[in-house]
Scaffold this active site. Structure first.
Site, PDB file in Angstrom:
ATOM      1  N   LYS A  22       0.831  -1.207   0.000  1.00  0.00           N
ATOM      2  CA  LYS A  22       0.000   0.000   0.000  1.00  0.00           C
ATOM      3  C   LYS A  22       0.866   1.258   0.000  1.00  0.00           C
ATOM      4  O   LYS A  22       0.584   2.225  -0.722  1.00  0.00           O
ATOM      5  CB  LYS A  22      -0.909  -0.005   1.227  1.00  0.00           C
ATOM      6  N   ASN A  23       1.918   1.257   0.806  1.00  0.00           N
ATOM      7  CA  ASN A  23       2.733   2.455   0.947  1.00  0.00           C
ATOM      8  C   ASN A  23       3.643   2.709  -0.250  1.00  0.00           C
ATOM      9  O   ASN A  23       4.288   3.754  -0.332  1.00  0.00           O
ATOM     10  CB  ASN A  23       3.558   2.394   2.235  1.00  0.00           C
ATOM     11  N   CYS A 120      -3.286  13.121  13.669  1.00  0.00           N
ATOM     12  CA  CYS A 120      -3.360  11.698  13.339  1.00  0.00           C
ATOM     13  C   CYS A 120      -3.374  10.910  14.631  1.00  0.00           C
ATOM     14  O   CYS A 120      -2.776  11.322  15.625  1.00  0.00           O
ATOM     15  CB  CYS A 120      -2.166  11.291  12.485  1.00  0.00           C
ATOM     16  N   ARG A 125       2.096  14.235  11.576  1.00  0.00           N
ATOM     17  CA  ARG A 125       2.924  13.991  10.398  1.00  0.00           C
ATOM     18  C   ARG A 125       2.984  15.306   9.625  1.00  0.00           C
ATOM     19  O   ARG A 125       2.313  15.489   8.623  1.00  0.00           O
ATOM     20  CB  ARG A 125       2.319  12.887   9.526  1.00  0.00           C
ATOM     21  N   ASP A 310       5.928   0.673  11.885  1.00  0.00           N
ATOM     22  CA  ASP A 310       4.697  -0.010  11.488  1.00  0.00           C
ATOM     23  C   ASP A 310       4.630  -1.467  11.950  1.00  0.00           C
ATOM     24  O   ASP A 310       3.618  -2.139  11.746  1.00  0.00           O
ATOM     25  CB  ASP A 310       4.532   0.037   9.960  1.00  0.00           C
ATOM     26  N   ARG A 402      -7.942  -0.452   5.770  1.00  0.00           N
ATOM     27  CA  ARG A 402      -7.153   0.584   5.107  1.00  0.00           C
ATOM     28  C   ARG A 402      -5.869   0.011   4.507  1.00  0.00           C
ATOM     29  O   ARG A 402      -5.375   0.536   3.502  1.00  0.00           O
ATOM     30  CB  ARG A 402      -6.789   1.696   6.094  1.00  0.00           C
TER      31      ARG A 402
END
Length: 428
Positions: A22-23, A120, A125, A310, A402
């Protein structure tokens, strides 16, 4: 609102295939703004953030097709006309990566209007590093009613040193520099595989880039870029999550279609903890050695190639089942321990002081009703539920959707007792 119901106790046995990152996919989709030609991306994960990015690009006038059926995991993007170069608040507020359109919009159209991202759950961020770099490249940036507006006739190449390592900042300015006039040198860059993935796509589109994956990147601007077809790298965080799933359940699990070279710090910590890993070229087998006891290991999150922030929550779940005391230090985000109280509800022995959590294992976990607070915290609670006694209910799993593609289906395929209650994401 969807929930997961998980009954613990089953070792995971079999093979799980890893989806695209995803990133990586999100900045690569934003890179399509840089050309009027079609950009085709393969190995795109089917997760909510990708759908949000599609809506964002379409709101600006792009034609975006997300593949289904035989064309599953592929998207085609054509930004022939960007009629409305605005990243609207209604979309930006749901996904922080939306700020990645700032650089390419400005480079391509000379104007960009992007809603300022708010706070967030896991910490701030700030976008100030993006803005400072674009101003060095000649952009004029103003603020108006929650939006920042950047304008330029054409960005100018320059020498930029990031005040701190920033993944999205590196990606955003890298994209902007491809169409800038002259040479841009970026220092103190993020070295994550996702940055390297984006650079490879940009090079395929005709950009001139050297040094991606190192702390210094040089970009020679060109007048235009063209279309390309590119395959996104596998998701190293999803792979790491499932490695821990195999380890924490004492299973025999093959994590397939991954890139072990991107997982060095995770592999190292798992091996220190006594987990047996057989590393192949594109897969890793994780297995329990006769039910061997996990050993406590300290972790400290760092920028790549260090231990990823993460993966901190997931590793903490593993630490609850390790013999001894583990010290977990979070150096990237200031508020990334929100999963701790939920793990404590399940019987974990964890104390927090500032950016450090002390986990005392080996603690039997019990089923409970728990709340998911963010994407990676959700994964940690699933891991804990897989070894808890009884049936746990995880609320707000939309966070999971997500960034993890059908996690419950993948886990169920290797023996986990997990089901979803509510409307299944992606159901047509």
């Amino acid at each position: 609102m969807d929930k997961f119901v998980v009954r613990g106790g089953n070792p995971l046995l079999g093979t799980i295939k890893i989806s695209g990152a995803k990133n990586s996919a999100l900045p690569c989709m934003a890179a399509a703004i840089l050309t009027a030609d079609e950009v085709i991306l393969e190995n795109i994960p089917q997760v909510r953030d990708i759908e949000t990015e599609r809506k964002l690009l379409e709101s600006m006038g792009a034609e975006v097709e997300l593949g289904y059926g035989r064309a599953q995991h592929r998207t085609s993007i054509k930004c022939a006309i960007l009629s409305d170069p605005v990243a609207k608040y209604e979309i930006v507020k749901t996904m922080r990566a939306s700020s990645l359109v700032l650089g390419p919009l400005l480079a391509r159209t000379g104007i960009a209007r992007v809603a300022m991202p708010g706070g967030c759950a896991i910490g701030g961020r700030p976008i100030d590093l993006h803005i400072k770099a674009l101003e060095q490249m000649g952009a004029v940036v103003t603020y108006d009613h929650g939006y920042l507006e950047a304008k330029t006739d054409r960005l100018k190449g320059t020498h930029i040193v990031f005040d701190k390592i920033t993944v999205t900042g590196t990606e955003d300015i890298l994209m902007a520099a491809t169409l800038a006039e002259g040479e841009t040198i970026l220092e103190n860059c993020a070295r994550e595989p996702e940055v390297t993935d984006l650079a490879a796509l940009l090079i395929a589109m005709g950009a001139k880039i050297e040094g991606a994956g190192t702390s210094t990147i040089k970009v020679q601007g060109v007048s235009s870029l063209h279309g390309a077809r590119y395959r996104i790298n596998p998701d190293r965080i999803e792979a790491g999550t499932f490695l821990i799933a195999g380890a924490i359940t004492g299973g025999d699990l093959i994590v397939d279609c991954c890139d072990p070279s991107h997982l060095g710090s995770i592999i190292g910590k798992l091996e220190q903890a006594g987990v047996r890993l057989d590393v192949g070229t594109d897969n890793i087998r994780v297995r329990s050695e006769g039910g061997g006891t996990l050993k406590a290991v300290d972790i400290s999150t760092e920028e790549y190639p260090g231990f990823p922030t993460d993966m901190q929550a997931q590793y903490m779940a593993l630490a609850t089942q390790a013999e001894g005391m583990s010290i977990v230090t979070e150096n990237i985000f200031e508020n990334r321990f929100m999963h701790v109280n939920e793990l404590i509800r399940m019987g974990a022995n964890i104390t927090v002081s500032g950016r450090t959590a002390t986990v005392r294992g080996r603690t039997p976990l019990q089923s409970a009703a728990v709340m998911c607070s963010d994407l990676r915290a959700s994964a940690a609670l699933v891991l804990a539920a897989l070894v808890a006694d009884g049936e746990s209910i995880l609320d707000r799993v939309y966070h999971m959707d997500r960034g993890y593609e059908r996690m419950e289906e993948k886990l169920r395929g290797v023996g986990a007792q997990i089901r979803r209650m509510g409307d299944v994401f992606g159901k047509k």
